[in-house]
Design a protein around this motif. Structure first.
Motif, PDB file in Angstrom:
ATOM      1  N   ASP A 126      -5.859 116.942  88.042  1.00  0.00           N
ATOM      2  CA  ASP A 126      -4.511 117.518  88.076  1.00  0.00           C
ATOM      3  C   ASP A 126      -3.537 116.708  87.210  1.00  0.00           C
ATOM      4  OD1 ASP A 126      -5.491 119.425  89.809  1.00  0.00           O
ATOM      5  OD2 ASP A 126      -4.677 118.443  91.618  1.00  0.00           O
ATOM      6  N   LEU A 127      -3.625 115.384  87.288  1.00  0.00           N
ATOM      7  CA  LEU A 127      -2.739 114.535  86.489  1.00  0.00           C
ATOM      8  C   LEU A 127      -3.005 114.707  84.997  1.00  0.00           C
ATOM      9  CD1 LEU A 127      -2.753 111.234  88.575  1.00  0.00           C
ATOM     10  CD2 LEU A 127      -0.796 112.745  88.178  1.00  0.00           C
ATOM     11  N   ARG A 178      -0.102 119.446  79.549  1.00  0.00           N
ATOM     12  CA  ARG A 178       0.957 120.457  79.510  1.00  0.00           C
ATOM     13  C   ARG A 178       2.259 119.840  78.995  1.00  0.00           C
ATOM     14  NH1 ARG A 178      -1.326 122.103  84.389  1.00  0.00           N
ATOM     15  NH2 ARG A 178       0.191 120.874  85.564  1.00  0.00           N
ATOM     16  N   SER A 179       2.585 118.648  79.448  1.00  0.00           N
ATOM     17  CA  SER A 179       3.851 118.018  79.047  1.00  0.00           C
ATOM     18  C   SER A 179       3.847 117.572  77.592  1.00  0.00           C
ATOM     19  CB  SER A 179       4.176 116.850  79.966  1.00  0.00           C
ATOM     20  OG  SER A 179       3.273 115.792  79.740  1.00  0.00           O
ATOM     21  N   SER A 180       2.674 117.310  77.042  1.00  0.00           N
ATOM     22  CA  SER A 180       2.608 116.869  75.650  1.00  0.00           C
ATOM     23  C   SER A 180       2.478 118.049  74.694  1.00  0.00           C
ATOM     24  CB  SER A 180       1.447 115.889  75.446  1.00  0.00           C
ATOM     25  OG  SER A 180       0.218 116.566  75.611  1.00  0.00           O
ATOM     26  N   GLY A 181       2.334 119.270  75.229  1.00  0.00           N
ATOM     27  CA  GLY A 181       2.264 120.459  74.395  1.00  0.00           C
ATOM     28  C   GLY A 181       0.879 120.763  73.871  1.00  0.00           C
ATOM     29  N   LYS A 182      -0.114 120.039  74.297  1.00  0.00           N
ATOM     30  CA  LYS A 182      -1.480 120.299  73.873  1.00  0.00           C
ATOM     31  C   LYS A 182      -2.113 121.323  74.790  1.00  0.00           C
ATOM     32  CE  LYS A 182      -2.393 115.679  72.075  1.00  0.00           C
ATOM     33  NZ  LYS A 182      -3.230 114.521  72.183  1.00  0.00           N
ATOM     34  N   PRO A 183      -2.963 122.192  74.251  1.00  0.00           N
ATOM     35  CA  PRO A 183      -3.673 123.106  75.130  1.00  0.00           C
ATOM     36  C   PRO A 183      -4.697 122.351  75.957  1.00  0.00           C
ATOM     37  CG  PRO A 183      -4.428 123.373  72.866  1.00  0.00           C
ATOM     38  CD  PRO A 183      -3.270 122.400  72.853  1.00  0.00           C
ATOM     39  N   PRO A 184      -4.905 122.716  77.223  1.00  0.00           N
ATOM     40  CA  PRO A 184      -5.875 122.004  78.060  1.00  0.00           C
ATOM     41  C   PRO A 184      -7.287 122.144  77.492  1.00  0.00           C
ATOM     42  CG  PRO A 184      -4.811 123.787  79.293  1.00  0.00           C
ATOM     43  CD  PRO A 184      -4.242 123.789  77.931  1.00  0.00           C
ATOM     44  N   SER A 185      -8.021 121.058  77.538  1.00  0.00           N
ATOM     45  CA  SER A 185      -9.407 121.081  77.055  1.00  0.00           C
ATOM     46  C   SER A 185     -10.345 121.315  78.225  1.00  0.00           C
ATOM     47  CB  SER A 185      -9.742 119.767  76.358  1.00  0.00           C
ATOM     48  OG  SER A 185      -9.638 118.704  77.256  1.00  0.00           O
TER      49      SER A 185
END
Length: 80
Positions: free
Chosen positions: A64-65, A71-78
């Motif tokens: 979760d962290l 999300r906060s850095s603007g990268k799509p989740p891997s």
């Protein structure tokens, strides 16, 4: 058999360190050294412990962290 030719520093035999002109104030006759057998056993135990640790699942809180950080850095989740 493992030879110590070309080794310098604390893992080199005391005679080779002295011959190379390397002054090591920490190592000396008063400092105990572990023989290769003991070093091998310690290494085996550490590898076994690490392998066991790597088999453990990642805690949900960590997942979760990491998702929140992405999300906060603007990268799509891997995908993991």
């Amino acid at each position: 058999m493992i030879d110590c030719k070309g080794m310098q520093g604390p893992q080199a035999p005391r005679g080779e360190r002295a011959a190379s002109g390397e002054d090591d104030p920490v190592a000396g006759p008063e400092q105990p050294a572990l023989d290769r057998n003991v070093q091998g056993r310690i290494g085996s135990h550490l590898r076994a412990m690490y392998d066991e640790l790597m088999q453990q699942p990642i805690p949900d809180r960590f997942v979760d962290l990491l998702a929140e950080l992405e999300r906060s850095s603007g990268k799509p989740p891997s995908e993991s």
